[in-house]
Design a protein around this motif. Structure first.
Motif, PDB file in Angstrom:
ATOM      1  N   THR A  74       0.857  -1.188   0.000  1.00 58.52           N
ATOM      2  CA  THR A  74       0.000   0.000   0.000  1.00 58.52           C
ATOM      3  C   THR A  74       0.893   1.238   0.000  1.00 58.52           C
ATOM      4  OG1 THR A  74      -0.110   0.253   2.397  1.00 58.52           O
ATOM      5  CG2 THR A  74      -1.710  -1.248   1.401  1.00 58.52           C
ATOM      6  N   ASP A  75       0.317   2.381  -0.340  1.00 62.35           N
ATOM      7  CA  ASP A  75       1.099   3.617  -0.326  1.00 62.35           C
ATOM      8  C   ASP A  75       1.710   3.861   1.044  1.00 62.35           C
ATOM      9  OD1 ASP A  75       0.337   3.943  -2.937  1.00 62.35           O
ATOM     10  OD2 ASP A  75      -0.947   5.696  -2.589  1.00 62.35           O
ATOM     11  N   LYS A  76       0.915   3.657   2.105  1.00 59.76           N
ATOM     12  CA  LYS A  76       1.407   3.948   3.451  1.00 59.76           C
ATOM     13  C   LYS A  76       2.478   2.965   3.892  1.00 59.76           C
ATOM     14  CE  LYS A  76      -2.510   6.618   5.128  1.00 59.76           C
ATOM     15  NZ  LYS A  76      -3.548   6.799   6.165  1.00 59.76           N
ATOM     16  N   LEU A  78       4.661   1.521   1.873  1.00 64.05           N
ATOM     17  CA  LEU A  78       5.874   1.911   1.151  1.00 64.05           C
ATOM     18  C   LEU A  78       6.453   3.212   1.688  1.00 64.05           C
ATOM     19  CD1 LEU A  78       4.789   0.997  -2.478  1.00 64.05           C
ATOM     20  CD2 LEU A  78       6.325  -0.293  -0.982  1.00 64.05           C
ATOM     21  N   GLU A  79       5.584   4.157   2.015  1.00 64.35           N
ATOM     22  CA  GLU A  79       6.067   5.429   2.571  1.00 64.35           C
ATOM     23  C   GLU A  79       6.787   5.204   3.894  1.00 64.35           C
ATOM     24  OE1 GLU A  79       2.508   7.724   2.709  1.00 64.35           O
ATOM     25  OE2 GLU A  79       2.483   8.085   0.532  1.00 64.35           O
ATOM     26  N   ARG A  80       6.241   4.317   4.715  1.00 70.36           N
ATOM     27  CA  ARG A  80       6.889   4.042   6.001  1.00 70.36           C
ATOM     28  C   ARG A  80       8.231   3.332   5.788  1.00 70.36           C
ATOM     29  NH1 ARG A  80       4.779   0.427  11.171  1.00 70.36           N
ATOM     30  NH2 ARG A  80       6.788   0.531  12.242  1.00 70.36           N
ATOM     31  N   PHE A  81       8.260   2.375   4.869  1.00 66.97           N
ATOM     32  CA  PHE A  81       9.505   1.676   4.570  1.00 66.97           C
ATOM     33  C   PHE A  81      10.575   2.651   4.081  1.00 66.97           C
ATOM     34  CE2 PHE A  81      11.870  -0.734   1.113  1.00 66.97           C
ATOM     35  CZ  PHE A  81      12.799  -1.294   1.982  1.00 66.97           C
ATOM     36  N   ILE A  82      10.218   3.508   3.154  1.00 64.83           N
ATOM     37  CA  ILE A  82      11.174   4.468   2.595  1.00 64.83           C
ATOM     38  C   ILE A  82      11.652   5.448   3.663  1.00 64.83           C
ATOM     39  CG2 ILE A  82      11.416   6.369   0.946  1.00 64.83           C
ATOM     40  CD1 ILE A  82       9.393   4.731  -0.855  1.00 64.83           C
ATOM     41  N   GLU A  83      10.746   5.883   4.512  1.00 70.47           N
ATOM     42  CA  GLU A  83      11.098   6.880   5.534  1.00 70.47           C
ATOM     43  C   GLU A  83      11.968   6.292   6.641  1.00 70.47           C
ATOM     44  OE1 GLU A  83       8.921   9.829   8.817  1.00 70.47           O
ATOM     45  OE2 GLU A  83       7.715   8.788   7.312  1.00 70.47           O
ATOM     46  N   GLU A  84      11.657   5.097   7.111  1.00 74.78           N
ATOM     47  CA  GLU A  84      12.318   4.532   8.294  1.00 74.78           C
ATOM     48  C   GLU A  84      13.555   3.704   7.967  1.00 74.78           C
ATOM     49  OE1 GLU A  84       9.645   2.469  10.899  1.00 74.78           O
ATOM     50  OE2 GLU A  84       8.124   4.052  10.817  1.00 74.78           O
ATOM     51  N   SER A  85      13.774   3.386   6.712  1.00 78.87           N
ATOM     52  CA  SER A  85      14.875   2.502   6.331  1.00 78.87           C
ATOM     53  C   SER A  85      16.172   3.278   6.120  1.00 78.87           C
ATOM     54  CB  SER A  85      14.517   1.768   5.038  1.00 78.87           C
ATOM     55  OG  SER A  85      14.306   2.717   3.995  1.00 78.87           O
ATOM     56  N   ASN A  86      17.246   2.526   6.148  1.00 82.32           N
ATOM     57  CA  ASN A  86      18.547   3.027   5.736  1.00 82.32           C
ATOM     58  C   ASN A  86      18.956   2.326   4.453  1.00 82.32           C
ATOM     59  OD1 ASN A  86      19.031   4.723   8.070  1.00 82.32           O
ATOM     60  ND2 ASN A  86      19.313   2.828   9.232  1.00 82.32           N
ATOM     61  N   SER A  87      19.905   2.903   3.755  1.00 80.40           N
ATOM     62  CA  SER A  87      20.366   2.319   2.501  1.00 80.40           C
ATOM     63  C   SER A  87      20.705   0.842   2.689  1.00 80.40           C
ATOM     64  CB  SER A  87      21.601   3.080   2.005  1.00 80.40           C
ATOM     65  OG  SER A  87      22.084   2.524   0.813  1.00 80.40           O
ATOM     66  N   LEU A  97       2.082  -6.547  -5.750  1.00 68.84           N
ATOM     67  CA  LEU A  97       1.059  -5.563  -6.111  1.00 68.84           C
ATOM     68  C   LEU A  97       0.086  -5.421  -4.957  1.00 68.84           C
ATOM     69  CD1 LEU A  97       0.036  -6.789  -9.702  1.00 68.84           C
ATOM     70  CD2 LEU A  97       1.533  -4.857  -9.177  1.00 68.84           C
ATOM     71  N   LEU A  98      -0.513  -4.243  -4.840  1.00 66.85           N
ATOM     72  CA  LEU A  98      -1.621  -4.075  -3.919  1.00 66.85           C
ATOM     73  C   LEU A  98      -2.858  -4.712  -4.529  1.00 66.85           C
ATOM     74  CD1 LEU A  98      -3.259  -2.849  -1.565  1.00 66.85           C
ATOM     75  CD2 LEU A  98      -3.381  -0.722  -2.893  1.00 66.85           C
ATOM     76  N   MET A  99      -3.625  -5.415  -3.699  1.00 64.61           N
ATOM     77  CA  MET A  99      -4.925  -5.917  -4.127  1.00 64.61           C
ATOM     78  C   MET A  99      -5.981  -5.302  -3.230  1.00 64.61           C
ATOM     79  SD  MET A  99      -6.374  -9.805  -4.380  1.00 64.61           S
ATOM     80  CE  MET A  99      -8.008 -10.154  -5.012  1.00 64.61           C
ATOM     81  N   GLU A 100      -6.793  -4.432  -3.797  1.00 60.83           N
ATOM     82  CA  GLU A 100      -7.919  -3.868  -3.056  1.00 60.83           C
ATOM     83  C   GLU A 100      -9.043  -4.894  -3.071  1.00 60.83           C
ATOM     84  OE1 GLU A 100      -9.225  -0.049  -4.253  1.00 60.83           O
ATOM     85  OE2 GLU A 100      -7.309   0.932  -3.856  1.00 60.83           O
ATOM     86  N   GLU A 293      17.741  -6.431  12.405  1.00 61.56           N
ATOM     87  CA  GLU A 293      16.556  -6.018  13.151  1.00 61.56           C
ATOM     88  C   GLU A 293      15.338  -6.199  12.248  1.00 61.56           C
ATOM     89  OE1 GLU A 293      14.614  -1.897  14.994  1.00 61.56           O
ATOM     90  OE2 GLU A 293      16.754  -1.978  14.462  1.00 61.56           O
ATOM     91  N   THR A 294      14.225  -6.647  12.807  1.00 58.59           N
ATOM     92  CA  THR A 294      13.001  -6.764  12.020  1.00 58.59           C
ATOM     93  C   THR A 294      12.010  -5.683  12.435  1.00 58.59           C
ATOM     94  OG1 THR A 294      12.112  -8.405  13.566  1.00 58.59           O
ATOM     95  CG2 THR A 294      13.226  -9.240  11.601  1.00 58.59           C
ATOM     96  N   VAL A 295      11.285  -5.168  11.440  1.00 58.32           N
ATOM     97  CA  VAL A 295      10.294  -4.118  11.668  1.00 58.32           C
ATOM     98  C   VAL A 295       8.996  -4.545  10.996  1.00 58.32           C
ATOM     99  CG1 VAL A 295       9.696  -1.687  11.357  1.00 58.32           C
ATOM    100  CG2 VAL A 295      12.106  -2.358  11.646  1.00 58.32           C
ATOM    101  N   LEU A 296       7.942  -4.703  11.789  1.00 58.37           N
ATOM    102  CA  LEU A 296       6.641  -5.089  11.247  1.00 58.37           C
ATOM    103  C   LEU A 296       5.881  -3.856  10.775  1.00 58.37           C
ATOM    104  CD1 LEU A 296       5.616  -7.654  14.020  1.00 58.37           C
ATOM    105  CD2 LEU A 296       6.280  -8.211  11.663  1.00 58.37           C
ATOM    106  N   ILE A 297       5.287  -3.963   9.587  1.00 57.36           N
ATOM    107  CA  ILE A 297       4.455  -2.867   9.069  1.00 57.36           C
ATOM    108  C   ILE A 297       3.044  -3.412   8.830  1.00 57.36           C
ATOM    109  CG2 ILE A 297       4.202  -1.016   7.395  1.00 57.36           C
ATOM    110  CD1 ILE A 297       7.069  -1.280   6.633  1.00 57.36           C
ATOM    111  N   PRO A 298       2.175  -3.308   9.811  1.00 53.84           N
ATOM    112  CA  PRO A 298       0.790  -3.747   9.595  1.00 53.84           C
ATOM    113  C   PRO A 298       0.090  -2.817   8.615  1.00 53.84           C
ATOM    114  CG  PRO A 298       0.994  -2.641  11.701  1.00 53.84           C
ATOM    115  CD  PRO A 298       2.380  -2.769  11.162  1.00 53.84           C
ATOM    116  N   GLN A 299      -0.884  -3.347   7.910  1.00 51.59           N
ATOM    117  CA  GLN A 299      -1.641  -2.515   6.969  1.00 51.59           C
ATOM    118  C   GLN A 299      -2.482  -1.510   7.744  1.00 51.59           C
ATOM    119  OE1 GLN A 299      -2.641  -4.495   3.262  1.00 51.59           O
ATOM    120  NE2 GLN A 299      -4.768  -3.867   3.582  1.00 51.59           N
ATOM    121  N   GLU A 300      -2.619  -0.313   7.191  1.00 52.84           N
ATOM    122  CA  GLU A 300      -3.328   0.749   7.903  1.00 52.84           C
ATOM    123  C   GLU A 300      -4.803   0.432   8.114  1.00 52.84           C
ATOM    124  OE1 GLU A 300      -3.090   1.856   3.471  1.00 52.84           O
ATOM    125  OE2 GLU A 300      -1.776   0.959   4.995  1.00 52.84           O
TER     126      GLU A 300
END
Length: 304
Positions: A74-76, A78-87, A97-100, A293-300
């Motif tokens: 989802t957009d959120k 990916l945004e969280r992954f991009i923001e919180e990650s390091n190279s 793919l996102l499936m609505e 380190e693992t980081v869980l990103i639950p769907q919004e």
């Protein structure tokens, strides 16, 4: 920190992705959603991924510090992954793919949706990696999406030769005796969802269940489960709530079957049903095998 090539090699081998060949779903849906946009997905994604539609999708720097785990891009997410990650960090997902899938108490979804080109560009610019695994994870005998659900329910997996089981996407189990109302309450708690999707009968004596993570809205699978003495059929999706002719046809098929079934049909949302394996078995795999380190990103929103 861990080497990306070591993580990819371990995942490829453990999930045995090459033996499955082209992913039957995403080998169709990825071209279908990207080509009308004139997006050159075959160049953007890794060579082996373009062949198998599983595995390393985007390749970043060679060293991984964190592994992020999610189901859908989802957009959120990916945004969280991009923001919180390091190279060099890695995002491991079930779907590329996102499936609505739609909300049983709200809007119907639009089906498969591509990752926006801007997010692909941002992940490449930050040298991030993405690995996705669909059917090989669904079918895995120790790390599978169904297996994670069975473990959380303390279910006894049935391997009885007398079962008339025709496909590997349905897992048959016995659980401690319960009723429909209590089982729904347990499932809402496990999957952290506000409500389930329900059809069929409300029963007082449930001991045998069928588990199908993700899309379980297949009448033939439900009929097979009923023939095998199942009282509760637990899946991500009881209904297809995709707002097109296909979705409406599938919805009507289930409604016709549900009007006569003897089972409780319980949907816990496609994404929530598959997120469980990420927050349990896959999280453990990364932490036990690699110094990351693992980081869980639950769907919004689970019903999306």
């Amino acid at each position: 920190m861990a080497e990306l090539k070591e993580i990819v090699s371990t995942l490829d081998a453990e999930l045995d992705i090459k033996s499955f060949g082209k992913d039957s779903s995403f080998s169709r849906f990825i071209p279908r959603v990207y080509e009308p946009l004139k997006f050159d997905w075959q160049t953007a994604f890794e060579k082996d991924f373009v062949e198998l539609f599983n595995g390393l999708m985007l390749k970043g720097n060679s060293t991984v510090g964190k592994v992020f785990l999610a189901v859908f891009p989802t957009d959120k997410v990916l945004e969280r992954f991009i923001e919180e990650s390091n190279s060099g960090d890695l995002l491991f997902m079930h779907h590329p793919l996102l499936m609505e899938c739609g909300d049983p108490k709200g809007k119907w979804g639009q089906g498969f949706v591509p990752i926006k080109e801007k997010y692909i560009k941002q992940m490449k610019e930050k040298n991030l990696s993405v690995y996705t695994c669909h059917i090989p994870l669904d079918c895995h005998k120790q790390l599978g999406t169904n297996i994670a659900m069975a473990k959380k329910l303390n279910a006894q997996i049935l391997v009885d030769d007398t079962l008339n089981a025709k496909n590997e996407y349905v897992l048959y189990c016995n659980i401690e005796k319960t009723n429909t109302a209590n089982l729904i309450s347990v499932l809402e708690n496990i999957f952290e969802i506000p409500y389930v999707d329900f059809e069929g009968k409300k029963l007082e004596d449930i001991q045998r269940i069928a588990i199908v993570a993700g899309c379980g809205d297949v009448v033939d699978w439900m009929k097979e489960a009923e023939e095998n003495g199942v009282q509760a059929y637990i899946t991500g999706e009881i209904h297809c709530h995709i707002d097109n002719d296909y979705g409406k046809q599938k919805y009507n098929q289930i409604m016709e079957y549900a009007s006569n079934t003897s089972m409780s049909l319980i949907g816990v949302s496609h994404s929530a049903s598959e997120y469980l394996v990420h927050k349990t078995l896959m999280k453990d795999l990364f932490e036990k095998n690699f110094n990351v380190e693992t980081v869980l990103i639950p769907q919004e929103k689970w019903w999306l």
